[in-house]
Design a protein around this motif. Sequence first.
Motif, PDB file in Angstrom:
ATOM      1  N   VAL A 110       0.838  -1.207   0.000  1.00 28.88           N
ATOM      2  CA  VAL A 110       0.000   0.000   0.000  1.00 28.88           C
ATOM      3  C   VAL A 110       0.869   1.252   0.000  1.00 28.88           C
ATOM      4  O   VAL A 110       0.642   2.191  -0.755  1.00 28.88           O
ATOM      5  CB  VAL A 110      -0.981  -0.013   1.196  1.00 28.88           C
ATOM      6  N   ALA A 111       1.900   1.284   0.842  1.00 32.76           N
ATOM      7  CA  ALA A 111       2.782   2.448   0.922  1.00 32.76           C
ATOM      8  C   ALA A 111       3.496   2.700  -0.413  1.00 32.76           C
ATOM      9  O   ALA A 111       3.583   3.841  -0.879  1.00 32.76           O
ATOM     10  CB  ALA A 111       3.790   2.265   2.051  1.00 32.76           C
ATOM     11  N   LEU A 112       4.007   1.640  -1.016  1.00 28.68           N
ATOM     12  CA  LEU A 112       4.690   1.797  -2.303  1.00 28.68           C
ATOM     13  C   LEU A 112       3.723   2.232  -3.398  1.00 28.68           C
ATOM     14  O   LEU A 112       4.065   3.074  -4.236  1.00 28.68           O
ATOM     15  CB  LEU A 112       5.385   0.488  -2.689  1.00 28.68           C
ATOM     16  N   SER A 113       2.510   1.677  -3.405  1.00 26.17           N
ATOM     17  CA  SER A 113       1.519   2.058  -4.415  1.00 26.17           C
ATOM     18  C   SER A 113       1.150   3.535  -4.292  1.00 26.17           C
ATOM     19  O   SER A 113       1.093   4.260  -5.291  1.00 26.17           O
ATOM     20  CB  SER A 113       0.254   1.205  -4.278  1.00 26.17           C
ATOM     21  N   VAL A 114       0.890   3.985  -3.084  1.00 22.02           N
ATOM     22  CA  VAL A 114       0.546   5.394  -2.873  1.00 22.02           C
ATOM     23  C   VAL A 114       1.727   6.296  -3.225  1.00 22.02           C
ATOM     24  O   VAL A 114       1.579   7.307  -3.908  1.00 22.02           O
ATOM     25  CB  VAL A 114       0.072   5.633  -1.419  1.00 22.02           C
ATOM     26  N   GLY A 115       2.915   5.935  -2.809  1.00 27.56           N
ATOM     27  CA  GLY A 115       4.109   6.742  -3.092  1.00 27.56           C
ATOM     28  C   GLY A 115       4.407   6.842  -4.570  1.00 27.56           C
ATOM     29  O   GLY A 115       4.602   7.944  -5.110  1.00 27.56           O
ATOM     30  N   PHE A 116       4.439   5.706  -5.261  1.00 24.13           N
ATOM     31  CA  PHE A 116       4.712   5.722  -6.692  1.00 24.13           C
ATOM     32  C   PHE A 116       3.555   6.341  -7.474  1.00 24.13           C
ATOM     33  O   PHE A 116       3.764   7.036  -8.464  1.00 24.13           O
ATOM     34  CB  PHE A 116       5.030   4.317  -7.218  1.00 24.13           C
ATOM     35  N   GLY A 117       2.324   6.095  -7.021  1.00 22.81           N
ATOM     36  CA  GLY A 117       1.159   6.703  -7.689  1.00 22.81           C
ATOM     37  C   GLY A 117       1.183   8.214  -7.591  1.00 22.81           C
ATOM     38  O   GLY A 117       0.934   8.924  -8.570  1.00 22.81           O
ATOM     39  N   ALA A 118       1.483   8.752  -6.417  1.00 21.57           N
ATOM     40  CA  ALA A 118       1.566  10.209  -6.248  1.00 21.57           C
ATOM     41  C   ALA A 118       2.709  10.789  -7.075  1.00 21.57           C
ATOM     42  O   ALA A 118       2.575  11.868  -7.670  1.00 21.57           O
ATOM     43  CB  ALA A 118       1.739  10.552  -4.776  1.00 21.57           C
ATOM     44  N   SER A 119       3.826  10.096  -7.133  1.00 25.71           N
ATOM     45  CA  SER A 119       4.953  10.569  -7.947  1.00 25.71           C
ATOM     46  C   SER A 119       4.599  10.569  -9.430  1.00 25.71           C
ATOM     47  O   SER A 119       4.911  11.520 -10.149  1.00 25.71           O
ATOM     48  CB  SER A 119       6.181   9.688  -7.718  1.00 25.71           C
TER      49      SER A 119
END
Length: 191
Positions: free
Chosen positions: A13-22
Amino acid sequence: MGLIFRLLVGLVVALSVGFGASYYALTDGRLFAAVRVGSWAAWPDVGQPIPNPYSRAYLARTGHLQLGYAEGLQFRAYTDDSGDPLDARCQYLVAGKVPGASFWTLVATDPDGANIAASPELPALHSERVARWGDGGLNATIGTEMGPGNWLEIEGTGPFTLALTLYDAVVFSGANTTIEAMPAIEKVSCQ
């Protein structure tokens, strides 16, 4: 086992949100710090000498040339006032007051930014060659069929964008940061 599973889910979840926002910031980071009036949106921060990091990333990725803060401001509309995406198969009425500027242009473009005006002689409407209402407001039909008032004939099918560029604009100059009015975009008919 349950702790490892929860840890892996949290990491995903953290990686998805981080990469998605980037990804979002790099593909259309202009949407941060946008000024919205009805269907129109502008990004005054883009023309500043040091734009916000999201706008800077967007500009670096796309390579679009932007107007300087003192040169002008561009408003874009992707939808009509009812929230429906603009479609080149439909007729639209763009009517109302345009914010104060020395000069302005109204252009219809496809999603890639190419002008979709049908006539090379009239690629855009501009402030010096339009008929105005009695109160000085704009009255323009955008579409494939002629309508009352000014007419910007477009061609093609599918989504498009309207760009209203204000040159030497009073909006956002000095202490004036309010927008009193923007033209309304009303769908008249569709083919």
